[in-house]
Design an enzyme around this catalytic site. Structure first.
Site, mmCIF file in Angstrom:
data_model
loop_
_atom_site.group_PDB
_atom_site.id
_atom_site.type_symbol
_atom_site.label_atom_id
_atom_site.label_comp_id
_atom_site.label_asym_id
_atom_site.label_seq_id
_atom_site.Cartn_x
_atom_site.Cartn_y
_atom_site.Cartn_z
ATOM 1 N N ASP A 124 -0.859 -6.331 4.495
ATOM 2 C CA ASP A 124 -1.634 -6.851 3.368
ATOM 3 C C ASP A 124 -3.086 -6.987 3.813
ATOM 4 O O ASP A 124 -3.441 -6.638 4.945
ATOM 5 C CB ASP A 124 -1.069 -8.193 2.895
ATOM 6 C CG ASP A 124 -1.198 -8.383 1.377
ATOM 7 O OD1 ASP A 124 -2.317 -8.187 0.860
ATOM 8 O OD2 ASP A 124 -0.200 -8.717 0.724
ATOM 9 N N HIS A 127 2.851 -1.315 -10.195
ATOM 10 C CA HIS A 127 2.655 -1.665 -11.607
ATOM 11 C C HIS A 127 1.301 -2.323 -11.864
ATOM 12 O O HIS A 127 0.907 -2.482 -13.016
ATOM 13 C CB HIS A 127 3.806 -2.530 -12.128
ATOM 14 C CG HIS A 127 3.823 -3.939 -11.638
ATOM 15 N ND1 HIS A 127 4.645 -4.896 -12.199
ATOM 16 C CD2 HIS A 127 3.149 -4.572 -10.641
ATOM 17 C CE1 HIS A 127 4.467 -6.050 -11.575
ATOM 18 N NE2 HIS A 127 3.565 -5.877 -10.637
#
Length: 336
Positions: free
Chosen positions: A203, A241
């Site tokens: 991340d 998404h």
């Protein structure tokens, strides 16, 4: 007794007009920790007992519970309250934190899905109310702790669904990069279930810097649009998404570069919108998620199977499989 069709239609219209109240009331119950109080108590509780335990006065608590019992969330017997199978799903170890994430002022703002927002393509949810990015504006009220806790709860439940319903997912896999893995909740649960796998939570540097240690998980900071750590598999859980098709293709190409050409795979853990056939129990929730993405982002969306195939083809993958893990997401596995 015959029901007048016009009356029935008006009743349905009223239900739709007031439908936002149900999740709002449920969020209030979760905030009061009602599901956990009842679960920890282990049996029926009187109104007075529940009031004392929750710190909520009797009269508003009575009205809240009356409403939620009507909607099948809790149960009542002999003027005492108890859990139902559904309310147990909203304890702190299940979907309770995710429910609270959806109850923050920004997530509940109706402006994100307004006609104006749809016309302009600029969701008021994030930017247009104050002209800035509300994700980074605590003064506006998006509680990052609620977001982090909600996403951790989601990751924990999805990882459990993979373990239960796809036990061969990591056969032959020695290392997995969890892209957007935040504090390693998902990959930590997977490594715990599949101990031969080395997990890498990848991340942004500022995100992994705050991550607590997890057995079997390494934390690596970086940018998924630049490069990813090398591994046997790359997992994208609820990542794509958020992005446009072009950005998704960029991300998928970087994933493809990070895995072995002959044996590697990319695991996309995301919803698939059903546009053909009957669907399943989660079809409605997936469509609701798509509305959420339209309200939250300028280009994010939930995708149909055909849309996923298009992305995989454009990113250069030769084949793919889809595994139903009996939850809101599927596991789409793409191979070079």
């Amino acid at each position: 007794m015959a029901v007048d069709k016009e009356v029935e239609l008006h009743a349905q219209a009223w239900d739709h007009a007031l439908s936002y109240i149900t999740p709002t009331a449920l969020s209030a119950a979760v905030e009061l920790e009602i599901p956990d109080i009842l679960e920890d108590h282990g049996g029926l509780m009187s109104l007075s007992e529940l009031s004392a335990a929750s710190g909520c006065p009797r009269e508003p608590l009575y009205r809240l519970m009356r409403f939620l019992i009507f909607h099948g969330i809790f149960t009542k017997s002999n003027d005492c309250y108890a859990q139902s199978p559904l309310s147990r799903v909203f304890t702190r170890e299940n979907l309770g934190p995710y429910m609270l994430m959806q109850a923050t002022p920004v997530t509940r703002s109706p402006a994100g899905l307004s006609g104006e927002a749809l016309k302009t393509g600029t969701p008021l949810y994030l930017k247009s109310i104050r002209g800035e990015d509300s994700w980074n504006d605590p003064a506006y009220g998006f509680h990052m702790r609620a977001f982090t806790n909600g996403m951790a709860a989601h990751a924990r439940l999805t990882a459990a669904a993979i373990v239960t319903n796809y036990p061969t997912a990591f056969n032959g896999v020695r290392s997995v990069v969890d892209v957007g893995g935040r504090h390693g909740m998902a990959i930590g649960k997977l490594v715990e279930a599949f101990p031969w796998v080395r997990g890498i939570a990848f991340d942004l540097p500022e995100v992994v810097a705050d991550a607590p240690p997890r057995k079997g998980v390494d934390f690596v900071g970086g940018d998924m649009f630049e490069s990813l750590p090398k591994a046997d598999a790359v997992m994208l859980m609820w990542v794509l998404h958020d992005w446009s098709d072009d950005k998704c293709i960029e991300i998928l190409k970087k994933c493809k570069e990070a895995i072995p050409t002959s044996t590697g795979k990319v695991m996309i853990v995301d919803a698939i919108i059903n546009e053909e056939g009957e669907g399943d129990e989660f079809s409605g929730a997936r469509l609701s998620l798509d509305m959420t993405m339209m309200a939250m982002t300028t280009q994010g969306k939930e995708r149909s199977y055909k849309e996923w195939v298009h992305l995989l083809n454009e990113a250069g993958f030769s084949k793919h499989t889809v595994k139903n893990i009996k939850t809101i997401e599927f596991v789409i596995e793409a191979y070079p």
